[in-house]
Design a protein around this motif. Structure first.
Motif, PDB file in Angstrom:
ATOM      1  N   LEU A 146       0.886  -1.295   0.193  1.00 19.20           N
ATOM      2  CA  LEU A 146       0.048   0.013  -0.006  1.00 19.20           C
ATOM      3  C   LEU A 146       0.921   1.387  -0.096  1.00 19.20           C
ATOM      4  N   ARG A 147       1.943   1.340   0.356  1.00 20.42           N
ATOM      5  CA  ARG A 147       2.892   2.287   0.206  1.00 20.42           C
ATOM      6  C   ARG A 147       2.891   2.928  -1.006  1.00 20.42           C
ATOM      7  N   GLY A 148       2.936   2.076  -2.229  1.00 19.98           N
ATOM      8  CA  GLY A 148       3.130   2.613  -3.671  1.00 19.98           C
ATOM      9  C   GLY A 148       2.045   3.282  -3.797  1.00 19.98           C
ATOM     10  N   LEU A 149       0.949   3.320  -3.340  1.00 19.88           N
ATOM     11  CA  LEU A 149      -0.289   3.959  -3.343  1.00 19.88           C
ATOM     12  C   LEU A 149      -0.501   5.199  -2.284  1.00 19.88           C
ATOM     13  N   TRP A 150       0.757   5.480  -1.514  1.00 17.37           N
ATOM     14  CA  TRP A 150       0.797   6.640  -0.956  1.00 17.37           C
ATOM     15  C   TRP A 150      -0.030   6.374   0.603  1.00 17.37           C
ATOM     16  N   TYR A 151      -0.295   5.311   0.995  1.00 18.17           N
ATOM     17  CA  TYR A 151      -0.892   5.328   2.386  1.00 18.17           C
ATOM     18  C   TYR A 151       0.138   5.139   3.414  1.00 18.17           C
ATOM     19  N   ASP A 152      -0.156   5.528   4.534  1.00 14.25           N
ATOM     20  CA  ASP A 152       1.052   5.452   5.522  1.00 14.25           C
ATOM     21  C   ASP A 152       0.704   4.155   6.513  1.00 14.25           C
ATOM     22  N   ALA A 153       1.872   3.750   7.193  1.00 12.20           N
ATOM     23  CA  ALA A 153       1.505   2.665   8.068  1.00 12.20           C
ATOM     24  C   ALA A 153       0.722   2.931   9.269  1.00 12.20           C
ATOM     25  N   ASP A 154       0.580   4.017   9.613  1.00 11.94           N
ATOM     26  CA  ASP A 154      -0.302   4.362  10.786  1.00 11.94           C
ATOM     27  C   ASP A 154      -1.901   4.112  10.444  1.00 11.94           C
ATOM     28  N   SER A 155      -2.344   4.764   9.389  1.00 12.24           N
ATOM     29  CA  SER A 155      -3.535   4.594   8.928  1.00 12.24           C
ATOM     30  C   SER A 155      -3.716   2.972   8.454  1.00 12.24           C
ATOM     31  N   ILE A 156      -3.040   2.447   7.939  1.00 16.42           N
ATOM     32  CA  ILE A 156      -3.226   0.933   7.859  1.00 16.42           C
ATOM     33  C   ILE A 156      -3.369   0.282   9.229  1.00 16.42           C
ATOM     34  N   ILE A 167      -6.317 -12.691  10.311  1.00 20.24           N
ATOM     35  CA  ILE A 167      -5.592 -11.735   9.077  1.00 20.24           C
ATOM     36  C   ILE A 167      -4.526 -12.907   8.688  1.00 20.24           C
ATOM     37  N   THR A 168      -4.859 -13.406   7.606  1.00 23.03           N
ATOM     38  CA  THR A 168      -3.831 -14.409   7.015  1.00 23.03           C
ATOM     39  C   THR A 168      -3.257 -13.884   5.485  1.00 23.03           C
ATOM     40  N   ARG A 169      -2.468 -14.720   5.107  1.00 17.84           N
ATOM     41  CA  ARG A 169      -1.838 -14.426   3.877  1.00 17.84           C
ATOM     42  C   ARG A 169      -2.637 -14.749   2.722  1.00 17.84           C
ATOM     43  N   GLU A 170      -3.425 -15.633   3.121  1.00 15.77           N
ATOM     44  CA  GLU A 170      -4.653 -16.101   1.785  1.00 15.77           C
ATOM     45  C   GLU A 170      -5.750 -14.987   1.890  1.00 15.77           C
ATOM     46  N   LYS A 171      -5.899 -14.241   2.789  1.00 15.19           N
ATOM     47  CA  LYS A 171      -6.750 -13.180   2.937  1.00 15.19           C
ATOM     48  C   LYS A 171      -6.459 -11.892   2.219  1.00 15.19           C
ATOM     49  N   MET A 172      -5.017 -11.599   2.171  1.00  6.46           N
ATOM     50  CA  MET A 172      -4.315 -10.589   1.767  1.00  6.46           C
ATOM     51  C   MET A 172      -5.116  -9.503   0.717  1.00  6.46           C
ATOM     52  N   PRO A 173      -5.374 -10.208  -0.643  1.00  4.78           N
ATOM     53  CA  PRO A 173      -5.934  -9.381  -1.449  1.00  4.78           C
ATOM     54  C   PRO A 173      -7.277  -8.630  -0.861  1.00  4.78           C
ATOM     55  N   ASP A 174      -8.250  -9.396  -0.101  1.00  2.00           N
ATOM     56  CA  ASP A 174      -9.330  -8.784   0.489  1.00  2.00           C
ATOM     57  C   ASP A 174      -8.936  -7.793   1.411  1.00  2.00           C
ATOM     58  N   ILE A 175      -7.765  -8.028   2.217  1.00  7.92           N
ATOM     59  CA  ILE A 175      -7.527  -7.062   3.351  1.00  7.92           C
ATOM     60  C   ILE A 175      -7.152  -5.957   2.514  1.00  7.92           C
ATOM     61  N   ILE A 176      -6.345  -5.973   1.721  1.00 12.47           N
ATOM     62  CA  ILE A 176      -6.065  -4.639   1.026  1.00 12.47           C
ATOM     63  C   ILE A 176      -6.888  -3.914   0.493  1.00 12.47           C
ATOM     64  N   LYS A 177      -8.159  -4.521  -0.299  1.00 12.14           N
ATOM     65  CA  LYS A 177      -9.103  -3.986  -0.726  1.00 12.14           C
ATOM     66  C   LYS A 177      -9.854  -3.130   0.142  1.00 12.14           C
ATOM     67  N   ARG A 178     -10.115  -3.952   1.246  1.00 13.94           N
ATOM     68  CA  ARG A 178     -10.940  -3.103   2.506  1.00 13.94           C
ATOM     69  C   ARG A 178     -10.300  -2.034   3.110  1.00 13.94           C
ATOM     70  N   ILE A 179      -8.717  -2.001   3.177  1.00 16.10           N
ATOM     71  CA  ILE A 179      -7.986  -0.874   3.624  1.00 16.10           C
ATOM     72  C   ILE A 179      -8.240   0.259   2.652  1.00 16.10           C
ATOM     73  N   ILE A 180      -8.081  -0.206   1.379  1.00 13.21           N
ATOM     74  CA  ILE A 180      -8.250   1.010   0.374  1.00 13.21           C
ATOM     75  C   ILE A 180      -9.506   1.715   0.451  1.00 13.21           C
ATOM     76  N   SER A 181     -10.784   0.784   0.498  1.00 14.39           N
ATOM     77  CA  SER A 181     -11.981   1.507   0.665  1.00 14.39           C
ATOM     78  C   SER A 181     -12.131   2.014   1.959  1.00 14.39           C
ATOM     79  N   GLN A 182     -11.424   1.879   2.843  1.00 10.96           N
ATOM     80  CA  GLN A 182     -11.861   2.670   4.033  1.00 10.96           C
ATOM     81  C   GLN A 182     -10.816   3.921   4.390  1.00 10.96           C
ATOM     82  N   LEU A 183      -9.738   3.698   3.547  1.00 14.47           N
ATOM     83  CA  LEU A 183      -8.858   5.166   3.492  1.00 14.47           C
ATOM     84  C   LEU A 183      -9.222   6.196   2.435  1.00 14.47           C
TER      85      LEU A 183
END
Length: 183
Positions: A146-156, A167-183
């Motif tokens: 997510l840093r490539g999309l200019w999100y900072d670690a604290d927000s994440i 939170i598992t590696r298998e769910k990582m794409p869904d987790i990233i989508k959720r973070i992007i939608s909430q930031l």
């Protein structure tokens, strides 16, 4: 596997044993108790193809040991030594970035202490590690993505703290989508 005991400690030479009637288990133990409740962590050594048991006085020590096993540059015996320290001192050292605190722990040299602190610098506090049950490597992978999309670690971190599922590696794409939608 054994994870909890109400037994006695016996020393036989260099070996420390948890003893109850006919069952004896050799453990690594650094506490002072002679008998009582013990929490065990069975560690499977892939190189030697053996199981080594680590005994702790409290569940918090055991959980801290498990969390530090997931941190780069921390090996089994070092994580065991870290788990023996006071949780308040450890939390304070991490927040102050006190490299000397880690250098005082047997098995951690100056260069390793700096690497451990760098690993912990952008990561969670010790309390947050246990509340999320996420390993350092997975968290860093999520942050790196997510840093490539200019999100900072604290927000994440804030969004991850609200994530209800595991939170598992298998769910990582869904987790990233959720973070992007909430930031």
């Amino acid at each position: 596997m054994f994870h909890y005991f109400r037994w006695k400690v016996q020393k036989h030479g260099d070996a420390t044993l948890l003893v109850h009637d006919f069952l004896w288990i050799q453990v690594a133990y650094a506490g002072n108790k002679i008998e009582g409740e013990f929490y065990l962590f069975p560690y499977y050594d892939e190189n030697k193809k053996t199981v080594q048991y680590y005994a702790f006085d409290s569940l918090e020590q055991k959980q801290l040991f498990e969390k530090f096993l997931k941190v780069n540059w921390v090996w089994t015996k070092t994580a065991f030594q870290i788990a023996q320290t006071s949780q308040d001192e450890l939390s304070d050292a991490v927040s102050r970035m006190d490299v000397k605190f880690f250098q005082a722990i047997p098995g951690i040299w100056p260069k390793s202490a700096k690497k451990i602190m760098l690993e912990l610098k952008d990561s969670f506090k010790v309390e947050e590690l246990s509340s999320l049950d996420i390993d350092q490597k997975l968290f860093k992978d999520i942050v790196k993505s997510l840093r490539g999309l200019w999100y900072d670690a604290d927000s994440i971190k804030k969004v991850l703290l609200t994530y209800k599922d595991s939170i598992t590696r298998e769910k990582m794409p869904d987790i990233i989508k959720r973070i992007i939608s909430q930031l």
